[in-house]
Design an enzyme around this catalytic site. Sequence first.
Site, PDB file in Angstrom:
ATOM      1  N   SER A  11       0.851  -1.196   0.000  1.00 19.85           N
ATOM      2  CA  SER A  11       0.000   0.000   0.000  1.00 19.85           C
ATOM      3  C   SER A  11       0.878   1.234   0.000  1.00 19.85           C
ATOM      4  CB  SER A  11      -0.891   0.011   1.235  1.00 19.85           C
ATOM      5  OG  SER A  11      -1.379   1.333   1.428  1.00 19.85           O
ATOM      6  N   HIS A  36      -1.073  -1.336  -4.458  1.00 18.84           N
ATOM      7  CA  HIS A  36      -2.336  -1.026  -3.773  1.00 18.84           C
ATOM      8  C   HIS A  36      -2.409   0.478  -3.508  1.00 18.84           C
ATOM      9  CE1 HIS A  36      -5.862  -2.096  -1.313  1.00 18.84           C
ATOM     10  NE2 HIS A  36      -5.451  -1.153  -0.472  1.00 18.84           N
ATOM     11  N   ASP A  38      -4.606   3.557  -2.063  1.00 18.90           N
ATOM     12  CA  ASP A  38      -5.697   3.895  -1.144  1.00 18.90           C
ATOM     13  C   ASP A  38      -6.209   5.305  -1.397  1.00 18.90           C
ATOM     14  OD1 ASP A  38      -5.953   1.535   0.545  1.00 18.90           O
ATOM     15  OD2 ASP A  38      -3.921   1.988   1.213  1.00 18.90           O
ATOM     16  N   MET A  40      -8.803   8.092  -0.455  1.00 28.30           N
ATOM     17  CA  MET A  40      -9.665   8.482   0.678  1.00 28.30           C
ATOM     18  C   MET A  40     -10.203   9.890   0.452  1.00 28.30           C
ATOM     19  SD  MET A  40      -7.406   7.108   3.866  1.00 28.30           S
ATOM     20  CE  MET A  40      -6.620   5.501   3.824  1.00 28.30           C
ATOM     21  N   HIS A  69      -8.142   1.010  -4.281  1.00 30.04           N
ATOM     22  CA  HIS A  69      -9.088   0.794  -3.176  1.00 30.04           C
ATOM     23  C   HIS A  69      -9.775   2.127  -2.887  1.00 30.04           C
ATOM     24  CE1 HIS A  69      -9.456  -0.279   1.425  1.00 30.04           C
ATOM     25  NE2 HIS A  69     -10.633  -0.172   0.831  1.00 30.04           N
ATOM     26  N   MET A  71     -11.988   4.433  -0.956  1.00 31.76           N
ATOM     27  CA  MET A  71     -12.674   4.704   0.310  1.00 31.76           C
ATOM     28  C   MET A  71     -13.332   6.065   0.147  1.00 31.76           C
ATOM     29  SD  MET A  71      -9.663   3.170   2.698  1.00 31.76           S
ATOM     30  CE  MET A  71      -8.537   3.246   1.319  1.00 31.76           C
ATOM     31  N   MET A 140     -11.459  -5.841   5.173  1.00 30.38           N
ATOM     32  CA  MET A 140     -10.687  -4.899   5.981  1.00 30.38           C
ATOM     33  C   MET A 140     -10.485  -5.474   7.373  1.00 30.38           C
ATOM     34  SD  MET A 140     -10.010  -2.269   4.065  1.00 30.38           S
ATOM     35  CE  MET A 140      -9.143  -1.433   5.401  1.00 30.38           C
ATOM     36  N   GLY A 147      -2.960   4.023   7.903  1.00 25.70           N
ATOM     37  CA  GLY A 147      -2.025   2.913   7.966  1.00 25.70           C
ATOM     38  C   GLY A 147      -1.577   2.720   9.410  1.00 25.70           C
ATOM     39  N   ASP A 177      -6.633  -6.495   4.135  1.00 22.47           N
ATOM     40  CA  ASP A 177      -6.010  -5.164   4.206  1.00 22.47           C
ATOM     41  C   ASP A 177      -6.122  -4.605   5.625  1.00 22.47           C
ATOM     42  OD1 ASP A 177      -5.082  -2.597   3.705  1.00 22.47           O
ATOM     43  OD2 ASP A 177      -6.698  -2.056   2.332  1.00 22.47           O
ATOM     44  N   GLY A 178      -4.954  -4.323   6.209  1.00 22.90           N
ATOM     45  CA  GLY A 178      -4.919  -3.666   7.512  1.00 22.90           C
ATOM     46  C   GLY A 178      -4.193  -4.480   8.556  1.00 22.90           C
ATOM     47  N   GLY A 199       1.196  -2.016   4.144  1.00 18.26           N
ATOM     48  CA  GLY A 199       1.813  -0.703   4.049  1.00 18.26           C
ATOM     49  C   GLY A 199       3.049  -0.642   4.917  1.00 18.26           C
TER      50      GLY A 199
HETATM   51  C1  DX5 Z   1      -6.318   1.545   5.452  1.00 14.45           C
HETATM   52  C2  DX5 Z   1      -5.798   1.192   4.073  1.00 14.45           C
HETATM   53  C3  DX5 Z   1      -4.692   0.198   4.084  1.00 14.45           C
HETATM   54  C4  DX5 Z   1      -3.472   0.625   4.856  1.00 14.45           C
HETATM   55  C5  DX5 Z   1      -2.732  -0.574   5.326  1.00 14.45           C
HETATM   56  O1  DX5 Z   1      -7.448   2.313   5.323  1.00 14.45           O
HETATM   57  O2  DX5 Z   1      -6.821   0.671   3.252  1.00 14.45           O
HETATM   58  O3  DX5 Z   1      -4.342  -0.191   2.771  1.00 14.45           O
HETATM   59  O4  DX5 Z   1      -2.623   1.444   4.124  1.00 14.45           O
HETATM   60  O5  DX5 Z   1      -1.662  -0.138   6.106  1.00 14.45           O
HETATM   61  P1  DX5 Z   1      -0.964  -1.083   7.172  1.00 14.45           P
HETATM   62  O6  DX5 Z   1      -0.401  -2.233   6.422  1.00 14.45           O
HETATM   63  O7  DX5 Z   1       0.069  -0.180   7.734  1.00 14.45           O
HETATM   64  O8  DX5 Z   1      -2.030  -1.485   8.159  1.00 14.45           O
HETATM   65 ZN    ZN Z   2      -6.363  -0.311   1.249  1.00 13.80          ZN
END
Ligand code: DX5
Ligand code: ZN
Length: 219
Positions: A11, A36, A38, A40, A69, A71, A140, A147, A177-178, A199
């Site tokens: 990510s 990946h 993200d 937002m 992804h 969001m 999720m 992250g 993810d997460g 990430g």
């Molecule tokens: C959270 C994101 C993830 C995030 C994961 O909303 O969708 O992709 O970046 O990060 P880590 O691996 O640090 O949890």
């Molecule tokens: Zn994500």
Amino acid sequence: MSQNKILIAPSILSADFSRLGEEVCDIDKAGADYIHIDVMDGHFVPNLTFGAPVIKAIRPSSNKIFDVHLMISPVDPLIEDFVDAGADIITAHVEAGAHLHRTLQNIKAQGVKAGVSLNPATPIETIKHVMNIVDLILIMTVNPGFGGQNFIPLFDKIKTARAMIEKQEHHIDLQIDGGINLKTAKQCIAAGANVLVAGTAVFKDGKDKYAQNIRAIRG
Ligand code: DX5
Ligand code: ZN
């Protein structure tokens, strides 16, 4: 259970945004399978990242699959922009709108793969009636927005999703993810996941460690 190859999707939320193109290039060379991304909107989730113009700007940095992804809410008005920017997979959240089926149809109609994502509190049964049109299910294991959060153990949900996928005739990725680290990666794979987003665990310790980090997560 069919044993899929494990794919790693770093990510770029954890990348150095001031050098995003180079970071994408570096994780590509380090063995990332998907990139990946993200997105937002500060509305569906309490954080803002980037949109289609930034994705377009980093598109030349890698030929790997751009796994976007979303969001954001609403999704539908922006699908075309993300496709034009170079997305290969577009994932929308179940919770992002009233018409998930239409959103997924709209994504597929643009010629890219369609993913569906569920927040931790959303039951897996909510995607039962879209299984026939999705290419990816994203579970999720943190509440989306940031992250570096702690992993929420949703192994029953992952197992149920895997069982639902096995009843379909087409391939569906099961992505988590997460909070993925070496320990939680193993647990998710054992529960049936085949794509792991990471990430923090990929982008730690500088670019010379990216390849080693990716290999370690793959297990
Ligand atoms: C959270 C994101 C993830 C995030 C994961 O909303 O969708 O992709 O970046 O990060 P880590 O691996 O640090 O949890
Ligand atoms: Zn994500």
